[in-house]
Scaffold this active site. Structure first.
Site, short mmCIF file in Angstrom:
data_model
loop_
_atom_site.label_atom_id
_atom_site.label_comp_id
_atom_site.label_asym_id
_atom_site.label_seq_id
_atom_site.Cartn_x
_atom_site.Cartn_y
_atom_site.Cartn_z
N ASN A 149 74.79 22.29 56.55
CA ASN A 149 74.48 22.87 57.86
C ASN A 149 73.43 22.08 58.63
O ASN A 149 73.39 22.11 59.85
CB ASN A 149 74.08 24.35 57.74
N GLU A 247 65.27 25.95 48.27
CA GLU A 247 65.35 26.67 49.54
C GLU A 247 66.74 27.29 49.60
O GLU A 247 67.74 26.56 49.60
CB GLU A 247 65.17 25.73 50.74
N CYS A 281 70.02 28.77 57.80
CA CYS A 281 69.34 29.66 56.84
C CYS A 281 68.41 30.58 57.61
O CYS A 281 68.10 31.68 57.17
CB CYS A 281 68.50 28.89 55.83
C1 UN1 Z 1 68.19 25.75 58.13
O1 UN1 Z 1 68.37 26.81 58.69
O2 UN1 Z 1 68.82 25.47 57.12
O3 UN1 Z 1 64.08 26.26 62.00
C2 UN1 Z 1 67.23 24.76 58.66
C3 UN1 Z 1 65.23 25.87 62.26
C4 UN1 Z 1 65.56 24.42 62.07
C5 UN1 Z 1 65.86 24.13 60.65
C6 UN1 Z 1 66.81 25.09 60.04
N1 UN1 Z 1 64.45 23.62 62.52
O4 UN1 Z 1 66.08 26.65 62.65
#
Ligand code: UN1
Length: 492
Positions: A149, A247, A281
Site C-alpha cells: 500500500n 507495524e 493502515c
Molecule cells: C500506512 O498507512 O501504511 O500517515 C502508511 C499516513 C502516511 C503513511 C501511511 N504518511 O497516512
C-alpha cells in the site's frame, strides 16, 4: 519486462521456477513479471550484505549520509516517473503517488541529517578520571519486509535509517509491488551506494520472508503488513532471538463532537477514509459522532460522497482509484454483507463497480454505514477498503471508550473547538498517533510512526525512533586514572 533480484550490486536471476505477473489494478494490464526467489537466493543476498557491512560500518556516518542526500536528489529528479509507476502498479491516484514519493524524499534528507547527529549520551562518571558515554552501534545485516500500500515510503522509513546507522539490508517488497523496489534499486545503483549495502530479493513471504527471518546472520526484521503475518514473523523471529519491529493493522476513528466545525470534519473524514481507497493502515474506518450532530454529519457526508470521482488514478481528475486486487475487493464486499447482517444501516455505496471500463479493474464504491454498534464486527475488524461506520455516542468519555475498544491502536482523531476536550482526548486516546481537527492520515516522517496494542510490538518507524530499531546501544567507560577503580565499591 522481467525483474531480477539486486544482490551485491548486480542483477541476478532468482533460482525459483515460478513467475508472478504484476497487474495494474486499474485495468488488469500486465506490467511486469517477476521470478520468485528461493531460500538459496536469500542466502546469497545475506552473504553479500554481510561482507559489505564490515566495510560499511567503518565509513563515517556523515559520509554514509552523503549517499542518502544523493538518493534523495535522484528521487526528486525522477519524482514524476516514480509517481507514474507507483500509480500503475498500486492504483493510488497520481496526486497521492506524488505525495508518497515526496515522503520518501523527505525521509532521505531527514535521515541524511542523522549522519551528523545520531546522538548518544555523555554523562559524568561516579569515579575520578573516568569518562562515560553511550553510542549507537550498527547491528549488522537487517531484513526489511514491506507492504504494497506504500511501496516506496515505508521502504524508505526502514532502509534509510538502517544504512545511515551502518547496517546493510535485504529488502523483500510485497509481491504485488516489485516495480517500485526495482526503481529504488536503480537509484541505489546510480547514487553509487557500495555493492552489497542494499539488496533486493523478490518472492513470497512464505519462502523469502521465512528464509530471512530464519537466517542466523540477519539480526533485525522490520515488518509492515497484516496482523496475521506479523504474528508469524514475531513468533519465528522470537525463536531465533531476533529483534523484530512490527507495524500492523488499524481500526482508526474520527471523533466528531457537538462543538466541531462540521464542514471541516466532513472534509477530514472523506480524505482519510476514502483516500487511497481506504487502503492505508491509518485510514479512518470509524466515525464516532455526538448525538446532537449525527444527522447533520450524515447528510453532509452523503452529499459530499456523491461527487467523489472513481477510476484510473492516472487521470488527474479522479479522486478514488481501484483496490489492489480481486481478493481485496471480495473481502471488502464481504464486510459490507456482514454489516448488513449485523443490522447496520447502509447510507451510501455498498457495491462493486463494474460499469464500462471499471469492469477491467477492481473498484469499490465509497461506502457509509450508520447506526453501527461499537462492538459489531463491522466496527471492530480491519477492512482495508473504502468503508466507514458511524457510531453514535452522547459524551466525550463515551467517544474515547469506543475509540479504545478495538484491538488495534494506530491512529485517532478528534474534531472539537473546545480546548479542554481536545487536551483530554489527546491524553486518553490510546493510539500511537492522535490528530486534532484533521483526519487520521498524514503522518510526517520526522515523528515516530506506529501504534499500540495489536498494531505493533513497541517499536516505531520513521523519526529518530527508527534508529532504535537499527542500532544497539553501546555504553563505553574510559578510565584514565592509571589505577583500578571499582564502581559502586570505591565510593570515598
Ligand atoms: C500506512 O498507512 O501504511 O500517515 C502508511 C499516513 C502516511 C503513511 C501511511 N504518511 O497516512
Amino acid at each position: 519486462m522481467r525483474l531480477n533480484n539486486y544482490i551485491g550490486g548486480s542483477w541476478q536471476e532468482a533460482g525459483g521456477a515460478d513467475y508472478t505477473a504484476v497487474l495494474n489494478p486499474a485495468n488488469g494490464m500486465e506490467l511486469a513479471q517477476v521470478r520468485l526467489s528461493t531460500k538459496e537466493d536469500v542466502s546469497l543476498a545475506v552473504k553479500s550484505a554481510k561482507e559489505a557491512q564490515r566495510k560499511w560500518a567503518l565509513v563515517p556516518a556523515p559520509k554514509r549520509a552523503d549517499f542518502l542526500y544523493e538518493i534523495g536528489r535522484l528521487m526528486k529528479e525522477k519524482k514524476e516517473h516514480l509517481s507514474q509507476v507507483l500509480t500503475k502498479e498500486m492504483g493510488k491516484v497520481i496526486e497521492e503517488a506524488r505525495g508518497e514519493v515526496q515522503e520518501g524524499i523527505d525521509m532521505a534528507l531527514y535521515m541524511a541529517g542523522e549522519g551528523r547527529r545520531m546522538f548518544g549520551e555523555t554523562v559524568p562518571s561516579e569515579l575520578q578520571d573516568k569518562f562515560a558515554m553511550s553510542v549507537r552501534a550498527p547491528i549488522g545485516v537487517v531484513g526489511l519486509i514491506t507492504p504494497w500500500n506504500f511501496p516506496v515510503a515505508i521502504a524508505t522509513w526502514k532502509s534509510f535509517p538502517a544504512i545511515v546507522a551502518g547496517n546493510t539490508f535485504i529488502w523483500k517488497p510485497a509481491t504485488e509491488t516489485p516495480m517500485m523496489a526495482y526503481e529504488m534499486a536503480l537509484i541505489f545503483e546510480e547514487a553509487g551506494l557500495p555493492a552489497g549495502v542494499a539488496n533486493i530479493v523478490f518472492g513470497s513471504g512464505a519462502e523469502v520472508g521465512t528464509a530471512m527471518i530464519e537466517h542466523p546472520d540477519v539480526r533485525v526484521i522490520s515488518f509492515t503488513g497484516s496482523t496475521e503475518t506479523g504474528r508469524h514473523v514475531a513468533e519465528t523471529g522470537g525463536r531465533h532471538l531476533k529483534k523484530v519491529s512490527l507495524e500492523m493493522g488499524g481500526k482508526n476513528a474520527v471523533i466528531v463532537m457537538d462543538d466541531a466545525d462540521i464542514e471541516l470534519a466532513v472534509e477530514g473524514i472523506l480524505w482519510s477514509a476514502f483516500g487511497t481507497a481506504g487502503q492505508r493502515c491509518t485510514a479512518c474506518s470509524r466515525v464516532i459522532v455526538h448525538t446532537d450532530v449525527k444527522e447533520e454529519l450524515e447528510q453532509k457526508l452523503v452529499e459530499a460522497m456523491k461527487v467523489l470521482s472513481i477510476g484510473d488514478g492516472l487521470d488527474e481528475s479522479v479522486k478514488i482509484g481501484p483496490v489492489i486486487n480481486k481478493k481485496a475487493l471480495d473481502k471488502i464486499h464481504g464486510y459490507v454483507g456482514i454489516g448488513k447482517d449485523e443490522g447496520a444501516k447502509l447510507l451510501a455505496g455498498g457495491n462493486i463497480l463494474t460499469a464500462g471500463k471499471l469492469a477491467d479493474g477492481h473498484y469499490y464504491e465509497p461506502t457509509l454505514f450508520t447506526d453501527v454498534k461499537w462492538d459489531s464486527r463491522l466496527a471492530q475488524e480491519e477492512i482495508f477498503g473504502p468503508v466507514v461506520s458511524l457510531i453514535e455516542v452522547s459524551s466525550l468519555d463515551e467517544a474515547i471508550e469506543v475509540n479504545n475498544s478495538v484491538k488495534f491502536g494506530l491512529s485517532s482523531s478528534i474534531f472539537s473547538r473546545d480546548v479542554n476536550k481536545v487536551f483530554r482526548a489527546q491524553r486518553d486516546l490510546d493510539t500511537g498517533i492522535v490528530y486534532v481537527n484533521a483526519g487520521t492520515t498524514g503522518a510526517e516522517i520526522h515523528l515516530p510512526f506506529g501504534g499500540t496494542k495489536g498494531t505493533g510490538n513497541g517499536h516505531r518507524d520513521s523519526g529518530v525512533a527508527a534508529l532504535d530499531v537499527f542500532t544497539e546501544w553501546k555504553s563505553i567507560y574510559i578510565d584514565f586514572s592509571g589505577k583500578l577503580q571499582r564502581a559502586q565499591i570505591d565510593t570515598d
